[in-house]
Design an enzyme around this catalytic site. Structure first.
Site, PDB file in Angstrom:
ATOM      1  CD  GLU A   1      70.454 -77.267   0.604  1.00 46.90           C
ATOM      2  OE1 GLU A   1      68.991 -76.984  -0.143  1.00 46.90           O
ATOM      3  OE2 GLU A   1      69.940 -77.326   1.796  1.00 46.90           O
TER       4      GLU A   1
ATOM      5  N   GLY B   1      90.900 -53.264  10.258  1.00 48.26           N
ATOM      6  CA  GLY B   1      91.587 -54.417  11.161  1.00 48.26           C
ATOM      7  C   GLY B   1      90.719 -55.141  12.020  1.00 48.26           C
TER       8      GLY B   1
ATOM      9  CB  ALA C   1      79.344 -88.472  -7.091  1.00 49.91           C
ATOM     10  N   GLY C   2      79.881 -85.142  -6.220  1.00 51.57           N
ATOM     11  CA  GLY C   2      79.318 -84.117  -5.542  1.00 51.57           C
ATOM     12  C   GLY C   2      78.276 -83.400  -6.564  1.00 51.57           C
TER      13      GLY C   2
HETATM   14  N1  CAA Z   1      62.877 -81.703 -11.051  1.00 48.83           N
HETATM   15  C1  CAA Z   1      62.560 -82.721 -11.655  1.00 48.83           C
HETATM   16  N2  CAA Z   1      63.274 -83.514 -12.632  1.00 48.83           N
HETATM   17  C2  CAA Z   1      64.620 -83.012 -12.848  1.00 48.83           C
HETATM   18  C3  CAA Z   1      65.071 -81.876 -12.153  1.00 48.83           C
HETATM   19  C4  CAA Z   1      64.189 -81.044 -11.295  1.00 48.83           C
HETATM   20  N3  CAA Z   1      64.719 -80.057 -10.816  1.00 48.83           N
HETATM   21  N4  CAA Z   1      66.434 -81.671 -12.740  1.00 48.83           N
HETATM   22  C5  CAA Z   1      66.685 -82.426 -13.499  1.00 48.83           C
HETATM   23  N5  CAA Z   1      65.589 -83.376 -13.574  1.00 48.83           N
HETATM   24  C6  CAA Z   1      65.585 -84.557 -14.351  1.00 48.83           C
HETATM   25  C7  CAA Z   1      65.708 -84.301 -16.075  1.00 48.83           C
HETATM   26  O1  CAA Z   1      64.420 -83.958 -16.771  1.00 48.83           O
HETATM   27  C8  CAA Z   1      66.061 -85.363 -16.547  1.00 48.83           C
HETATM   28  O2  CAA Z   1      64.994 -86.376 -16.660  1.00 48.83           O
HETATM   29  P1  CAA Z   1      64.948 -87.339 -18.003  1.00 48.83           P
HETATM   30  O3  CAA Z   1      66.155 -88.067 -18.202  1.00 48.83           O
HETATM   31  O4  CAA Z   1      63.785 -88.172 -17.724  1.00 48.83           O
HETATM   32  O5  CAA Z   1      64.694 -86.397 -19.025  1.00 48.83           O
HETATM   33  C9  CAA Z   1      67.086 -86.038 -15.422  1.00 48.83           C
HETATM   34  O6  CAA Z   1      66.396 -85.552 -14.520  1.00 48.83           O
HETATM   35  C10 CAA Z   1      68.501 -85.411 -15.511  1.00 48.83           C
HETATM   36  O7  CAA Z   1      68.764 -84.254 -15.615  1.00 48.83           O
HETATM   37  P2  CAA Z   1      69.996 -83.584 -16.361  1.00 48.83           P
HETATM   38  O8  CAA Z   1      70.355 -84.129 -17.472  1.00 48.83           O
HETATM   39  O9  CAA Z   1      69.747 -82.181 -16.123  1.00 48.83           O
HETATM   40  O10 CAA Z   1      71.067 -84.153 -15.171  1.00 48.83           O
HETATM   41  P3  CAA Z   1      72.622 -83.986 -14.855  1.00 48.83           P
HETATM   42  O11 CAA Z   1      73.092 -85.138 -14.724  1.00 48.83           O
HETATM   43  O12 CAA Z   1      73.056 -83.296 -16.077  1.00 48.83           O
HETATM   44  O13 CAA Z   1      72.580 -82.979 -13.766  1.00 48.83           O
HETATM   45  C11 CAA Z   1      72.528 -81.469 -12.210  1.00 48.83           C
HETATM   46  C12 CAA Z   1      72.005 -81.961 -13.329  1.00 48.83           C
HETATM   47  C13 CAA Z   1      71.665 -80.066 -12.071  1.00 48.83           C
HETATM   48  C14 CAA Z   1      73.844 -80.741 -12.409  1.00 48.83           C
HETATM   49  C15 CAA Z   1      72.365 -81.911 -10.826  1.00 48.83           C
HETATM   50  O14 CAA Z   1      73.545 -82.910 -11.053  1.00 48.83           O
HETATM   51  C16 CAA Z   1      72.609 -81.290  -9.680  1.00 48.83           C
HETATM   52  O15 CAA Z   1      71.661 -80.441  -9.108  1.00 48.83           O
HETATM   53  N6  CAA Z   1      73.847 -81.012  -9.006  1.00 48.83           N
HETATM   54  C17 CAA Z   1      74.091 -80.406  -7.732  1.00 48.83           C
HETATM   55  C18 CAA Z   1      73.866 -81.406  -6.470  1.00 48.83           C
HETATM   56  C19 CAA Z   1      73.920 -80.671  -5.261  1.00 48.83           C
HETATM   57  O16 CAA Z   1      73.068 -79.800  -5.322  1.00 48.83           O
HETATM   58  N7  CAA Z   1      74.245 -81.364  -4.148  1.00 48.83           N
HETATM   59  C20 CAA Z   1      74.061 -80.798  -3.059  1.00 48.83           C
HETATM   60  C21 CAA Z   1      74.100 -81.797  -2.329  1.00 48.83           C
HETATM   61  S1  CAA Z   1      72.868 -81.395  -0.379  1.00 48.83           S
HETATM   62  C22 CAA Z   1      73.982 -80.590   0.447  1.00 48.83           C
HETATM   63  O17 CAA Z   1      74.857 -79.956  -0.057  1.00 48.83           O
HETATM   64  C23 CAA Z   1      73.338 -80.246   1.629  1.00 48.83           C
HETATM   65  C24 CAA Z   1      74.357 -80.830   2.832  1.00 48.83           C
HETATM   66  O18 CAA Z   1      73.977 -81.522   3.671  1.00 48.83           O
HETATM   67  C25 CAA Z   1      75.800 -80.120   2.933  1.00 48.83           C
END
Ligand code: CAA
Length: 391
Positions: free
Chosen positions: A372, A349, A137-138
């Site tokens: 992120e 190069g 799960a990423g």
């Molecule tokens: N702020 C507040 N609420 C939010 C929101 C936000 N930015 N984005 C979504 N929500 C809420 C929605 O309103 C929704 O709420 P309700 O159910 O109450 O209506 C709920 O959250 C679900 O939203 P989605 O239907 O949009 O969710 P989804 O499952 O389709 O996924 C996604 C959305 C944007 C793809 C999300 O999964 C995502 O951001 N994925 C990427 C994850 C990520 O960035 N990972 C990086 C990890 S950290 C890292 O990399 C750093 C390190 O240390 C290396």
């Protein structure tokens, strides 16, 4: 910062912001750059530079004043992020990953939780991390499988996390876990977990292509007992806490990409002035100077998007700021990849060999398109905010 003034907008930084940016730049130039290549080669965890950044006040700048911090807004953290990454993105992430680790506590912690977890970060250069990603799960955060089962006043956590910045050196991590597997994203909760808790094993330091001086580790949790008092917010708040954290940190991460692109640009301009082919500096060849002209324009556009996203967050623009955070992250990360690739091209190069600095920048840039939220996830967020806006 960019402030609204009569008749328009000013892009002048305040005196304090200019001083902070100059401090970060000087630290990057004098302390980070001389060590960057060696730390990259040997994957050195930059404990010495973390300690110096801490001493200079370049870490944990968002810790609220109530907990003894500076309480600086997103904008100032973003200014620091660009400059440190201009020095070396790997070292920068080692320093600013505390922003990502501490943000859930700052954004969603109770006063007691903030008082417990934040002041120690100011007292000494200890690290914290953000335990969201898992092997399966990423991008799809709702698929997280780590479980947290309530038992009396505690929760028992089981699962595994991977790609966690600084996890191998962190004092504590915010772990996202399922408290109710039947509820999809509403079943996720967030917990502050000390990394020395029995049952936590840091399994692997990951050997990365770029940003190699940042420790990126995988860890497992087996029957880890965490007091219920360590849960941030209510059960089920975890997904929103994660999203709000990423909204807050993405402008700074995007600014890190700007820093890498700027470094590539600086080296490319210098080299293009010096290197002579066909009796003129290569800067005189349109094939080269058009590459550099595009770099300059795209870096400036990226920087402005970062500034705007951070400004919107600081002004409390809610989900509109989510959109701008994703604009900034998508555009700046892709710009860094293009600018560093083109810088290698300008060097020819020499650009491809490790003796010159730009091949490292190209490797470092790639990660900005992945962590992120990948560039594809940023597009997904942008498209959703366009077609399904939720305020
Ligand atoms: N702020 C507040 N609420 C939010 C929101 C936000 N930015 N984005 C979504 N929500 C809420 C929605 O309103 C929704 O709420 P309700 O159910 O109450 O209506 C709920 O959250 C679900 O939203 P989605 O239907 O949009 O969710 P989804 O499952 O389709 O996924 C996604 C959305 C944007 C793809 C999300 O999964 C995502 O951001 N994925 C990427 C994850 C990520 O960035 N990972 C990086 C990890 S950290 C890292 O990399 C750093 C390190 O240390 C290396």
């Amino acid at each position: 910062m960019a402030t609204t003034v009569a008749g328009g907008v000013s892009f002048e930084l305040t005196e304090e912001q200019r001083a902070l940016r100059a401090l970060a730049h000087e630290f990057a130039e004098q302390e980070i750059r001389p060590r960057a290549a060696g730390y990259d080669e040997h994957q050195t965890h930059p404990a010495d530079l973390i300690a110096k950044a801490h001493e200079l006040g370049l870490m944990n700048v968002h810790v609220p004043e109530e907990q003894g911090g500076l309480g600086l807004p997103c904008f100032e953290g973003m200014l620091i992020g660009e400059e440190l990454s201009w020095g070396c993105a790997g070292v920068a992430v080692s320093i600013v990953a505390n922003t990502l680790g501490a943000a859930p506590v700052i954004l969603a912690g109770s006063e007691e939780q903030k008082a417990e977890w934040l002041p120690p970060l100011l007292e000494e250069p200890i690290l914290c991390s953000f335990g969201l990603t898992e092997p399966d799960a990423g991008s799809d955060v709702a698929r997280i499988r780590t479980t947290a089962v309530r038992q009396g006043d505690d929760y028992v956590l089981n699962g595994s996390k991977t790609f966690i910045s600084n996890a191998g050196h962190a004092a504590w991590t915010v772990v996202f876990a399922k408290t109710d597997a039947s509820q999809g994203h509403h079943g996720l909760s967030a917990f502050v977990v000390p990394m020395d808790a029995p049952g936590i094993t840091v399994e692997k330091h990951l050997d990365k292509m770029g940003q190699r001086s940042t420790d990126t580790s995988a860890f497992s949790l087996q029957e880890v007992i965490v007091p219920a008092a360590n849960r941030l917010g209510e059960e089920g708040d975890g997904f929103k806490i994660a999203m709000q954290t990423l909204d807050f940190t993405r402008p700074g991460t995007a600014a890190g990409a700007v820093g890498v692109a700027q470094a590539a640009y600086d080296y490319a301009v210098e080299y293009a002035r010096e290197r002579v082919t066909f009796d003129v500096p290569i800067a005189m060849h349109q094939g080269v100077n058009f590459l550099i002209a595009d770099m300059a324009a795209e870096i400036e556009a990226s920087r402005l998007l970062c500034w705007q996203a951070a400004w919107m967050l600081d002004q409390g623009h809610g989900r509109r700021a989510t959109l701008y955070s994703s604009f900034a992250k998508r555009f700046a990360a892709d710009t860094a990849m293009k600018a560093t690739t083109d810088a290698v091209q300008v060097f020819g190069g020499y650009g491809y060999i490790k003796e010159y600095p730009v091949e490292k920048l190209m490797r470092d840039a790639k990660l900005f398109q992945i962590y992120e939220g990948t560039s594809q996830i940023q597009r997904l967020v942008i498209a959703r905010e366009i077609f399904l806006p939720r305020d």
